[in-house]
Write a protein that holds these residues in place. Structure first.
Motif, PDB file in Angstrom:
ATOM      1  N   TYR A  30     -45.292  21.757  32.201  1.00 37.97           N
ATOM      2  CA  TYR A  30     -46.490  21.613  33.027  1.00 37.97           C
ATOM      3  C   TYR A  30     -46.222  22.106  34.438  1.00 37.97           C
ATOM      4  O   TYR A  30     -47.019  22.849  35.004  1.00 37.97           O
ATOM      5  N   THR A  82     -43.312  17.871  30.407  1.00 36.02           N
ATOM      6  CA  THR A  82     -43.533  17.705  31.842  1.00 36.02           C
ATOM      7  C   THR A  82     -43.014  18.914  32.617  1.00 36.02           C
ATOM      8  O   THR A  82     -43.682  19.427  33.510  1.00 36.02           O
ATOM      9  N   ARG A 120     -51.019  12.460  36.986  1.00 30.47           N
ATOM     10  CA  ARG A 120     -49.924  12.724  37.931  1.00 30.47           C
ATOM     11  C   ARG A 120     -50.481  12.745  39.345  1.00 30.47           C
ATOM     12  O   ARG A 120     -51.627  13.117  39.558  1.00 30.47           O
ATOM     13  N   ASP A 121     -49.623  12.365  40.284  1.00 31.00           N
ATOM     14  CA  ASP A 121     -49.989  12.543  41.676  1.00 31.00           C
ATOM     15  C   ASP A 121     -49.566  13.932  42.094  1.00 31.00           C
ATOM     16  O   ASP A 121     -48.780  14.580  41.413  1.00 31.00           O
ATOM     17  N   GLY A 122     -50.102  14.347  43.224  1.00 31.19           N
ATOM     18  CA  GLY A 122     -49.782  15.690  43.700  1.00 31.19           C
ATOM     19  C   GLY A 122     -48.309  15.832  44.029  1.00 31.19           C
ATOM     20  O   GLY A 122     -47.590  14.856  44.190  1.00 31.19           O
ATOM     21  N   ALA A 123     -47.875  17.088  44.102  1.00 28.94           N
ATOM     22  CA  ALA A 123     -46.478  17.339  44.435  1.00 28.94           C
ATOM     23  C   ALA A 123     -46.250  17.057  45.907  1.00 28.94           C
ATOM     24  O   ALA A 123     -47.190  16.975  46.697  1.00 28.94           O
ATOM     25  N   ALA A 124     -44.978  16.919  46.261  1.00 33.03           N
ATOM     26  CA  ALA A 124     -44.640  16.644  47.650  1.00 33.03           C
ATOM     27  C   ALA A 124     -45.124  17.762  48.563  1.00 33.03           C
ATOM     28  O   ALA A 124     -45.597  17.533  49.668  1.00 33.03           O
ATOM     29  N   ASP A 125     -45.030  18.979  48.063  1.00 30.18           N
ATOM     30  CA  ASP A 125     -45.435  20.119  48.895  1.00 30.18           C
ATOM     31  C   ASP A 125     -46.833  20.580  48.479  1.00 30.18           C
ATOM     32  O   ASP A 125     -47.074  21.744  48.224  1.00 30.18           O
ATOM     33  N   GLY A 178     -42.396  18.618  40.957  1.00 29.11           N
ATOM     34  CA  GLY A 178     -42.824  17.340  40.406  1.00 29.11           C
ATOM     35  C   GLY A 178     -43.694  16.597  41.388  1.00 29.11           C
ATOM     36  O   GLY A 178     -44.180  17.175  42.357  1.00 29.11           O
ATOM     37  N   GLU A 179     -43.844  15.340  41.147  1.00 26.11           N
ATOM     38  CA  GLU A 179     -44.684  14.527  42.017  1.00 26.11           C
ATOM     39  C   GLU A 179     -43.988  14.241  43.327  1.00 26.11           C
ATOM     40  O   GLU A 179     -42.766  14.250  43.415  1.00 26.11           O
ATOM     41  N   SER A 180     -44.809  13.951  44.333  1.00 21.19           N
ATOM     42  CA  SER A 180     -44.224  13.487  45.586  1.00 21.19           C
ATOM     43  C   SER A 180     -43.911  12.002  45.430  1.00 21.19           C
ATOM     44  O   SER A 180     -44.263  11.390  44.444  1.00 21.19           O
ATOM     45  N   ILE A 212     -43.317  24.237  42.339  1.00 19.73           N
ATOM     46  CA  ILE A 212     -43.671  22.818  42.338  1.00 19.73           C
ATOM     47  C   ILE A 212     -42.771  22.123  41.329  1.00 19.73           C
ATOM     48  O   ILE A 212     -42.737  22.483  40.153  1.00 19.73           O
TER      49      ILE A 212
END
Lengths: 167, 368
Positions: A68, A65, B197-202, A82-84, A80
Motif C-alpha cells: 500500500y 501494508t 490509516r492515519d496520514g504519513a508523517a510527511d 507509513g503512518e505518522s 511515504i
C-alpha cells in the motif's frame, strides 16, 4: 468498505514463511489464497500447519501494508513509509482501538478457524485430525475461505472503529 | 499538453463521489455506534444495511460536497500557459534590433549579438567631425553618444516585459501542477482513511508554484547582481536600483491534507485551495509590481539607493493616478533620458531655417 474508486481493490501482495514451506497471496480487499511447497502438507500435522498459518497471516498483512505504501509513494511521487505518530490523544485512542480489533473467520466446512487481533496477531485452529486426512486442495481452499471471512469482518469493524469519535 | 481542464473535471468528479460514499459510511457508522452487535454482521449484511441507508440519505450527504463542483470548475479554468509563452517569444523580435551592445536576455539566458546597425554608431561623432551648426552640435553631443546606451536600456525594458510574461506563464504552469497534486493528495488521504490509516508523517506537500516566478519576473527592474552589472556597464544612473531581489510573500510553502473523517479531509482540502489561491494572488501582484516599477523608472521615479529589498515597491497607484508623497520615490529627469533619446534638433527644422547655416550647419569646407 466498498467503494468503486478505491485502489485498495487492486492491490495485491504475496508472502512466504521464512522456512519456504507456506505461501500466501492477498488480492484486493479480502481475496486470500494459500498454498504449500509440494510434499510439505502430506507429512505435516495439524499443529505444525496451524503454526505456519499464524505466521503467514502476519507476514501477509505486513506485505500488504508495504505494498500500500509503495503504491501511495508512486502515486504522490514522494516516499511515504507509513503512518505518522499519533498527533492527538484522540488519534492515539482511535489507533489503539483499531489495533485491537478482533476478527474471526471460519471456513464453511468448519475445518479451519482463524482469529486475528488487528491483523497482526493471528491464531489458527484446525479441526483435529484434518491434516493430512483432508486433501491438500480442499484444505487450502478452506484456509482461503476462513481468511476471507476474517478480513471481511475486520474491515467491517474497522470502518466502524475508524468512524467513531474518540475525543 | 494534455487536456488539463478535462483532467481536473474527471478527477474532481471521481473525488467528489469518493467523498460522498465514504461520508455516507461514516454517517451510518455513527448511527449504528450504539448497537455493537452489528459489528458481527457479515459482509453481505453490512452492505445491505448500508445500501438502504444510502438510498435514503444520499442526496442529503451529496449536498454537503456540492461546492466541490464550483471549486474545481474554477480551478479547471486556469489560464493556459501555452498561450502566454508565444507572446513572450514575440518580444524577441523587438529585442534583436535594440541590442546596442552584445546583450544577455537574463530571463532565459539567451545571448544577443550586437545588432549590425550599431557597428559604427560609437564613432559617429568622428565621422561627422566637420559638420557644424546647432543641429550638428545637438546631434553630436546629445543624440549620438546616448544612442547605444538608450538602446540597451530599452532592450532591458523589453526584456522586463518578456520576463513578466514568462513569469505569468510559469505561474499558471506550476499552478496547474499544484491543482493536480492537490487532487492526488486528497485522493490519497481518502485512501488512508478508507484503509484505516492515519496520514504519513510527511503528509505535507510542497507547492510547485513557490519561487517559480521569482527567477524570471525579478530580473528586470531590480535584477540580480548581473542585471545591476548591466546597468552599470551602460553608464547609467540606474545602477542604484538595488542589486537585491525582493521575493514575493510566501503565505504557505507546504500544504497538508488530512483529517479524521471524510468531511474533515474535505475541509482541509478546501482550506488548501484557499491557500493556493492566496499564493497565486501574491505571485500575480509580484509580477504586476515588477511592471509598475519598470514603468516608474521609465517615468523618472526611482527609490533611493540602499532601499531595503523588502521595501522595494512601485509608486502607490489609484485609478488614473498616483498618491503623492506616500512613498520614498525620487524624481530625476535624467532617468527618463536613459530610456529615451532627446528629440533631434533637426526634427524641429522649418522651411525657414532648414537651409540656414546656423541651424542646419554646413561642412567646414564652406567656412569663410
Amino acid at each position: 468498505m466498498e467503494t468503486r474508486f478505491s485502489p485498495l481493490h487492486n492491490l495485491g501482495a504475496e508472502a512466504a514463511t521464512p522456512d519456504g514451506t507456506t505461501f500466501g497471496r492477498v488480492q484486493g480487499i479480502s481475496k486470500v489464497e494459500v498454498w504449500f511447497t509440494p510434499g510439505y502438507y502430506q507429512y505435516a500435522n495439524d499443529q505444525r500447519i496451524a503454526d505456519k498459518l499464524e505466521q503467514l497471516g502476519r507476514l501477509l498483512w505486513t506485505a500488504r501494508t508495504k505494498e500500500y505504501y509503495r503504491y501511495k509513494s508512486r502515486k504522490l511521487n514522494r516516499v511515504i513509509r507509513g503512518e505518522s505518530r499519533p498527533e492527538t490523544p484522540a488519534q492515539e485512542r482511535r489507533r489503539d482501538a483499531r489495533n485491537n480489533i478482533v476478527a474471526v473467520g471460519r471456513s464453511g466446512d468448519g475445518l479451519v478457524e482463524l482469529e486475528s487481533i488487528g491483523l497482526f496477531q493471528w491464531r489458527a485452529t484446525i479441526a483435529p485430525g484434518t491434516v493430512p486426512r483432508v486433501d491438500e486442495a480442499e484444505f487450502t481452499r478452506a484456509c482461503g475461505e476462513a481468511a476471507e471471512r476474517l478480513v471481511e469482518q475486520h474491515v467491517n469493524k474497522l470502518a466502524w472503529v475508524w468512524a467513531q469519535n474518540y475525543s | 499538453m494534455s487536456d488539463y481542464a478535462g483532467d481536473v473535471k474527471s478527477k474532481a468528479e471521481a473525488l467528489k463521489q469518493k467523498f460522498i460514499e465514504l461520508e455516507l459510511q461514516w454517517q451510518m457508522d455513527q448511527i449504528y455506534a450504539d448497537n455493537k452487535d452489528d459489528l458481527q454482521w457479515t459482509h453481505e449484511e453490512r452492505l445491505a444495511a448500508m445500501k438502504s441507508w444510502e438510498t435514503e440519505n444520499y442526496d442529503e450527504v451529496a449536498s454537503w460536497f456540492a461546492d466541490l463542483d464550483d471549486i474545481f470548475k474554477e480551478l479547471a479554468q486556469m489560464p493556459d500557459p501555452t498561450t502566454i509563452t508565444p507572446k513572450a517569444d514575440e518580444l524577441k523580435a523587438a529585442m534583436t534590433p535594440l541590442a546596442g551592445r552584445p546583450c544577455d536576455d537574463l530571463s532565459e539566458g539567451e545571448s544577443y549579438d550586437q545588432d549590425q546597425a550599431y557597428r559604427y554608431v560609437g564613432d559617429t561623432a568622428i565621422y561627422l567631425d566637420e559638420w557644424k551648426g546647432d543641429a550638428a552640435i545637438a546631434f553630436k553631443t546629445q543624440f549620438a553618444p546616448a544612442f547605444q546606451d538608450v538602446a540597451v536600456h530599452e532592450f532591458r525594458a523589453v526584456q522586463s516585459l518578456k520576463g513578466a510574461l514568462m513569469a505569468e506563464a510559469e505561474l499558471w504552469k506550476k499552478g496547474r501542477e499544484d491543482v493536480l497534486t492537490l487532487l492526488k493528495e486528497t485522493d490519497a488521504a481518502l485512501d488512508d482513511y478508507e484503509g484505516g490509516r492515519d496520514g504519513a508523517a510527511d503528509a505535507a506537500f510542497a507547492l510547485a508554484v513557490i519561487g517559480a516566478i521569482v527567477a524570471v519576473a525579478a530580473v528586470p527592474a531590480t535584477g540580480g547582481t548581473s542585471a545591476a552589472l548591466y546597468w552599470t556597464m551602460a553608464g547609467s544612473a540606474l545602477a542604484v536600483t538595488g542589486a537585491a531581489v525582493s521575493y514575493p510573500d510566501e503565505p504557505k510553502k507546504e500544504l497538508a491534507i488530512k483529517g479524521d473523517s471524510p468531511h474533515d479531509i474535505c475541509q482541509s482540502m478546501r482550506e488548501a485551495v484557499v491557500d493556493m489561491k492566496l499564493q497565486w494572488i501574491d505571485d500575480e501582484a509580484f509580477i504586476r509590481d515588477q511592471l509598475y516599477i519598470l514603468t516608474d523608472t521609465m517615468q523618472g521615479y526611482t527609490q533611493p539607493a540602499g532601499t531595503d529589498p523588502d521595501d522595494v515597491e512601485p509608486r502607490p497607484r489609484y485609478k488614473g493616478g498616483y498618491y503623492p508623497g506616500t512613498s520614498n520615490h525620487v524624481y530625476n529627469e535624467k532617468t527618463i533620458w536613459e530610456f529615451r533619446l532627446p528629440r533631434p534638433a533637426l526634427a524641429d527644422s522649418t522651411p525657414g531655417n532648414i537651409v540656414d547655416d546656423d541651424h542646419m550647419g554646413r561642412h567646414d569646407d564652406f567656412d569663410d
